[in-house]
Design a protein around this motif. Structure first.
Motif, PDB file in Angstrom:
ATOM      1  N   GLU A   1      -0.415   8.542  11.695  1.00  0.00           N
ATOM      2  CA  GLU A   1      -0.786   9.026  10.368  1.00  0.00           C
ATOM      3  C   GLU A   1       0.235   8.532   9.366  1.00  0.00           C
ATOM      4  OE1 GLU A   1      -3.313  10.865   9.236  1.00  0.00           O
ATOM      5  OE2 GLU A   1      -4.298  10.787  11.180  1.00  0.00           O
ATOM      6  N   THR A   2      -0.199   7.806   8.369  1.00  0.00           N
ATOM      7  CA  THR A   2       0.705   7.305   7.332  1.00  0.00           C
ATOM      8  C   THR A   2       0.766   8.321   6.206  1.00  0.00           C
ATOM      9  OG1 THR A   2       0.055   5.055   7.856  1.00  0.00           O
ATOM     10  CG2 THR A   2       1.173   5.403   5.768  1.00  0.00           C
ATOM     11  N   PRO A   3       1.911   8.933   5.959  1.00  0.00           N
ATOM     12  CA  PRO A   3       1.983   9.987   4.942  1.00  0.00           C
ATOM     13  C   PRO A   3       1.836   9.429   3.540  1.00  0.00           C
ATOM     14  CG  PRO A   3       4.186   9.423   5.718  1.00  0.00           C
ATOM     15  CD  PRO A   3       3.220   8.644   6.566  1.00  0.00           C
ATOM     16  N   GLN A   4       1.389  10.295   2.640  1.00  0.00           N
ATOM     17  CA  GLN A   4       1.324   9.913   1.235  1.00  0.00           C
ATOM     18  C   GLN A   4       2.742   9.694   0.724  1.00  0.00           C
ATOM     19  OE1 GLN A   4      -1.252   9.397  -0.687  1.00  0.00           O
ATOM     20  NE2 GLN A   4      -2.961  10.126   0.510  1.00  0.00           N
ATOM     21  N   ARG A   5       2.948   8.651  -0.054  1.00  0.00           N
ATOM     22  CA  ARG A   5       4.268   8.346  -0.590  1.00  0.00           C
ATOM     23  C   ARG A   5       4.160   8.128  -2.082  1.00  0.00           C
ATOM     24  NH1 ARG A   5       8.286   5.821   3.087  1.00  0.00           N
ATOM     25  NH2 ARG A   5       9.167   5.205   1.116  1.00  0.00           N
ATOM     26  N   SER A   6       5.225   8.467  -2.763  1.00  0.00           N
ATOM     27  CA  SER A   6       5.315   8.097  -4.174  1.00  0.00           C
ATOM     28  C   SER A   6       5.835   6.697  -4.273  1.00  0.00           C
ATOM     29  CB  SER A   6       6.235   9.070  -4.912  1.00  0.00           C
ATOM     30  OG  SER A   6       7.528   9.002  -4.362  1.00  0.00           O
ATOM     31  N   VAL A   7       5.793   6.126  -5.484  1.00  0.00           N
ATOM     32  CA  VAL A   7       6.269   4.774  -5.678  1.00  0.00           C
ATOM     33  C   VAL A   7       7.759   4.689  -5.359  1.00  0.00           C
ATOM     34  CG1 VAL A   7       6.607   2.939  -7.364  1.00  0.00           C
ATOM     35  CG2 VAL A   7       4.528   4.298  -7.397  1.00  0.00           C
TER      36      VAL A   7
ATOM     37  N   ALA B   1       0.824  -1.203   0.000  1.00  0.00           N
ATOM     38  CA  ALA B   1       0.000   0.000   0.000  1.00  0.00           C
ATOM     39  C   ALA B   1       0.862   1.259   0.000  1.00  0.00           C
ATOM     40  CB  ALA B   1      -0.931  -0.002   1.209  1.00  0.00           C
ATOM     41  N   ARG B   2       2.039   1.194   0.623  1.00  0.00           N
ATOM     42  CA  ARG B   2       2.943   2.339   0.669  1.00  0.00           C
ATOM     43  C   ARG B   2       3.979   2.300  -0.450  1.00  0.00           C
ATOM     44  NH1 ARG B   2       4.419   2.795   7.064  1.00  0.00           N
ATOM     45  NH2 ARG B   2       5.811   1.087   6.470  1.00  0.00           N
ATOM     46  N   SER B   3       3.863   1.297  -1.321  1.00  0.00           N
ATOM     47  CA  SER B   3       4.760   1.139  -2.476  1.00  0.00           C
ATOM     48  C   SER B   3       6.222   1.035  -2.074  1.00  0.00           C
ATOM     49  CB  SER B   3       4.578   2.324  -3.453  1.00  0.00           C
ATOM     50  OG  SER B   3       3.302   2.284  -4.023  1.00  0.00           O
ATOM     51  N   GLU B   4       6.496   0.383  -0.968  1.00  0.00           N
ATOM     52  CA  GLU B   4       7.877   0.176  -0.524  1.00  0.00           C
ATOM     53  C   GLU B   4       8.379  -1.139  -1.133  1.00  0.00           C
ATOM     54  OE1 GLU B   4       8.797   0.899   3.551  1.00  0.00           O
ATOM     55  OE2 GLU B   4       7.164   2.337   3.794  1.00  0.00           O
ATOM     56  N   ALA B   5       8.660  -1.062  -2.428  1.00  0.00           N
ATOM     57  CA  ALA B   5       8.934  -2.268  -3.201  1.00  0.00           C
ATOM     58  C   ALA B   5      10.224  -2.958  -2.790  1.00  0.00           C
ATOM     59  CB  ALA B   5       8.970  -1.931  -4.686  1.00  0.00           C
ATOM     60  N   ARG B   6      11.240  -2.197  -2.393  1.00  0.00           N
ATOM     61  CA  ARG B   6      12.508  -2.815  -2.024  1.00  0.00           C
ATOM     62  C   ARG B   6      12.361  -3.691  -0.784  1.00  0.00           C
ATOM     63  NH1 ARG B   6      16.888   2.137  -2.890  1.00  0.00           N
ATOM     64  NH2 ARG B   6      16.564   2.361  -5.147  1.00  0.00           N
ATOM     65  N   LYS B   7      11.657  -3.184   0.212  1.00  0.00           N
ATOM     66  CA  LYS B   7      11.426  -3.998   1.411  1.00  0.00           C
ATOM     67  C   LYS B   7      10.581  -5.223   1.074  1.00  0.00           C
ATOM     68  CE  LYS B   7      11.810  -0.395   4.952  1.00  0.00           C
ATOM     69  NZ  LYS B   7      11.088   0.318   6.044  1.00  0.00           N
ATOM     70  N   LEU B   8       9.582  -5.035   0.190  1.00  0.00           N
ATOM     71  CA  LEU B   8       8.765  -6.161  -0.253  1.00  0.00           C
ATOM     72  C   LEU B   8       9.628  -7.278  -0.812  1.00  0.00           C
ATOM     73  CD1 LEU B   8       5.689  -4.634  -2.121  1.00  0.00           C
ATOM     74  CD2 LEU B   8       5.585  -6.402  -0.376  1.00  0.00           C
ATOM     75  N   ALA B   9      10.496  -6.910  -1.723  1.00  0.00           N
ATOM     76  CA  ALA B   9      11.354  -7.909  -2.357  1.00  0.00           C
ATOM     77  C   ALA B   9      12.265  -8.571  -1.341  1.00  0.00           C
ATOM     78  CB  ALA B   9      12.181  -7.257  -3.465  1.00  0.00           C
ATOM     79  N   LEU B  10      12.844  -7.783  -0.438  1.00  0.00           N
ATOM     80  CA  LEU B  10      13.777  -8.318   0.548  1.00  0.00           C
ATOM     81  C   LEU B  10      13.112  -9.356   1.446  1.00  0.00           C
ATOM     82  CD1 LEU B  10      16.594  -8.192   1.833  1.00  0.00           C
ATOM     83  CD2 LEU B  10      15.755  -6.363   3.313  1.00  0.00           C
ATOM     84  N   VAL B  11      11.927  -9.026   1.959  1.00  0.00           N
ATOM     85  CA  VAL B  11      11.236  -9.950   2.867  1.00  0.00           C
ATOM     86  C   VAL B  11      10.823 -11.217   2.135  1.00  0.00           C
ATOM     87  CG1 VAL B  11       9.193 -10.270   4.315  1.00  0.00           C
ATOM     88  CG2 VAL B  11      10.433  -8.096   4.374  1.00  0.00           C
ATOM     89  N   GLN B  12      10.238 -11.079   0.944  1.00  0.00           N
ATOM     90  CA  GLN B  12       9.732 -12.250   0.234  1.00  0.00           C
ATOM     91  C   GLN B  12      10.862 -13.146  -0.273  1.00  0.00           C
ATOM     92  OE1 GLN B  12       5.681 -11.203  -1.980  1.00  0.00           O
ATOM     93  NE2 GLN B  12       7.168  -9.575  -2.292  1.00  0.00           N
ATOM     94  N   ILE B  13      11.911 -12.542  -0.795  1.00  0.00           N
ATOM     95  CA  ILE B  13      13.036 -13.347  -1.260  1.00  0.00           C
ATOM     96  C   ILE B  13      13.698 -14.054  -0.083  1.00  0.00           C
ATOM     97  CG2 ILE B  13      15.339 -13.237  -2.286  1.00  0.00           C
ATOM     98  CD1 ILE B  13      14.301 -10.980  -4.068  1.00  0.00           C
ATOM     99  N   GLY B  14      13.844 -13.348   1.018  1.00  0.00           N
ATOM    100  CA  GLY B  14      14.429 -13.982   2.209  1.00  0.00           C
ATOM    101  C   GLY B  14      13.618 -15.164   2.683  1.00  0.00           C
ATOM    102  N   LEU B  15      12.284 -15.014   2.692  1.00  0.00           N
ATOM    103  CA  LEU B  15      11.425 -16.116   3.116  1.00  0.00           C
ATOM    104  C   LEU B  15      11.554 -17.304   2.166  1.00  0.00           C
ATOM    105  CD1 LEU B  15       9.178 -17.294   4.883  1.00  0.00           C
ATOM    106  CD2 LEU B  15       7.513 -16.094   3.447  1.00  0.00           C
ATOM    107  N   ALA B  16      11.525 -17.050   0.860  1.00  0.00           N
ATOM    108  CA  ALA B  16      11.592 -18.144  -0.112  1.00  0.00           C
ATOM    109  C   ALA B  16      12.916 -18.884  -0.040  1.00  0.00           C
ATOM    110  CB  ALA B  16      11.373 -17.593  -1.520  1.00  0.00           C
ATOM    111  N   VAL B  17      14.012 -18.135   0.048  1.00  0.00           N
ATOM    112  CA  VAL B  17      15.329 -18.776   0.125  1.00  0.00           C
ATOM    113  C   VAL B  17      15.430 -19.647   1.368  1.00  0.00           C
ATOM    114  CG1 VAL B  17      17.784 -18.324   0.440  1.00  0.00           C
ATOM    115  CG2 VAL B  17      16.501 -17.026  -1.253  1.00  0.00           C
TER     116      VAL B  17
END
Length: 448
Positions: free
Chosen positions: A441-447, A380-396
């Motif tokens: 309050e979650t601030p608006q973020r760009s991708v 939802a916050r478009s924090e794609a790098r953290k997304l990739a890090l967590v998911q890749i770490g879990l899969a590995v």
């Protein structure tokens, strides 16, 4: 005079309170979508158990295991890109405005094309994948397999499209019709097509379901979505292809790694064991995966609502986490206690060889809830790098632990690998999840 309510009156009062709470929740799109997707998982589980129960009775253990293996392989290639678009569609459909139909069509085309291409490569290397998959050799079976991958790619994206449009309540309707037709065809093909009846009865109803659902999506739901969101669209800029591409660049590698957990591991097991053993394994694995899907359902709804109202992400995440645990904890407890009874419905061999695996997978769902809520907040916050890090770490971690334990525990290594990996990752992301839940309050973020 005593004012204490009698037991029947107290029970009635509790039911009334629960009913009011449920009705209040259903007016909230976060819970309405989440409950609808969870209900869909429950319906899929019930109809799926009926389907596989019939399959176990009507087909030999070898045909049963082969059918499971073919379906697993098909879903692997169909999901290579389709699952990568699940997070993106949930994130961007709510804010795409007039470009919504274009976004969905492009996702369909890309997912189908890449899935079919990967499946074609698989067919060219069939000798490397064990005896189970040799059934696909030849022009006719190979062409049917490629068509099934294309069909399932689109079918995979229908549910998240409806969820992104805030119409997830239609997803269970689709599942009921699909499940009933699939069971009827399974029975009809038992004598006419005993070797491949399971695979064929799975694919034909899927193809049949694509037409009415997509007419409904593109003919009614998307136009209505565009009209209802027209005022907001005038003040907000729809996402560009560049922004969506950046999101996918971060989210897709992580999603692809999660795909390895869901589909690569079963395919790996199918190449290592005989067809009958894989049938026993796959039944426990299928039921365990359905419970895990419950954790993802509320998370998907959180991504949709977080994309629309980012300032309320922390509050919505807290609500989603509570509701998810309220539903999943009892399911996990019942599964752990009743696993032998559940699997014995399919036959004593299923219970003997799958009980421990099902219990391990059910237990692993509890930390998975924390992980999925955290991932949905990141989307939802478009924090794609953290997304990739967590998911890749879990899969590995899952793949490495499963491969290391397989020589010692056989198919149960899958359960041990999942439980260990998801506990570890949940512990590592717990601090970030707490900050997400506590943030006012979650601030608006760009991708990202």
């Amino acid at each position: 005079m005593s004012t204490t309510a009698s037991p029947p009156e107290a029970a009635t009062g509790r039911l009334t309170g629960l009913s009011r709470k449920l009705m209040r929740d259903l007016r909230n799109p976060l819970f309405r979508n989440g409950y609808a997707l969870m209900a869909n998982t429950a319906i899929t589980a019930v109809l799926g158990m009926g389907y596989w129960l019939l399959a176990a009775r009507l087909y030999t253990p070898e045909d049963f295991g082969r059918g499971q293996a073919l379906i697993t392989g098909m879903r692997l290639f169909a999901s290579l890109t389709a699952l990568g678009f699940v997070g993106a569609l949930a994130r961007f459909i709510p804010v795409s405005g007039k470009r919504t139909a274009h976004l969905v069509v492009r996702a369909y085309v890309v997912a189908g094309a890449t899935g079919v291409t990967a499946a074609f490569g698989f067919l060219l290397t069939l000798p490397l994948w064990g005896e189970t998959y040799q059934r696909l050799a030849g022009f006719g079976p190979g062409l049917f397999f490629l068509a099934s991958v294309l069909v399932w790619s689109i079918f995979t994206l229908q549910d998240v499209t409806l969820a992104g449009l805030r119409k997830a309540t239609w997803v269970p309707v689709n599942s009921i019709c699909f499940g009933l037709v699939k069971m009827a065809m399974l029975v009809g093909l038992a004598s006419a097509l005993p070797d491949d009846g399971i695979f064929v009865s799975w694919i034909i109803p899927t193809a049949m379901a694509l037409i009415p659902i997509n007419i409904f999506i593109f003919g009614f739901v998307i136009p209505r979505h565009v009209r209802e969101n027209a005022p907001a669209a005038e003040t907000t800029r729809p996402p560009t292809l560049r922004e969506i591409g950046r999101f996918l660049a971060g989210d897709y590698p992580g999603t692809l790694s999660i795909l390895a957990i869901v589909y690569v591991i079963p395919v790996m097991v199918a190449s290592q064991v005989d067809e009958a053993t894989f049938g026993y394994f796959s039944m426990a694995h299928t039921l365990g995966s359905l419970i895990e899907t419950l954790a993802m359902n509320m998370a998907t709804s959180l991504t949709v609502e977080g994309s629309i109202a980012k300032t309320q992400l922390a509050r919505n995440a807290r609500h989603a986490l509570r509701r998810a645990f309220m539903i999943i904890v009892p399911v996990v407890v019942v599964t752990i206690v009743a696993a032998p009874l559940i699997l014995s419905i399919f036959g004593p061999d299923f219970a003997e060889q799958g009980t421990h695996l099902l219990r391990l997978m059910a237990l692993a769902v509890l930390p998975r809830v924390l992980i999925e809520i955290y991932l949905s907040g990141l989307r939802a916050r478009s924090e794609a790098r953290k997304l990739a890090l967590v998911q890749i770490g879990l899969a590995v971690t899952v793949l490495a632990s499963t491969m290391a334990l397989f020589p010692y525990f056989g198919v149960e290594a899958v359960g041990y690998g999942l439980l260990f990996s998801e506990l570890l990752v949940a512990a590592l992301i717990f601090g970030g999840l707490r900050r997400m839940l506590d943030y006012g309050e979650t601030p608006q973020r760009s991708v990202a």
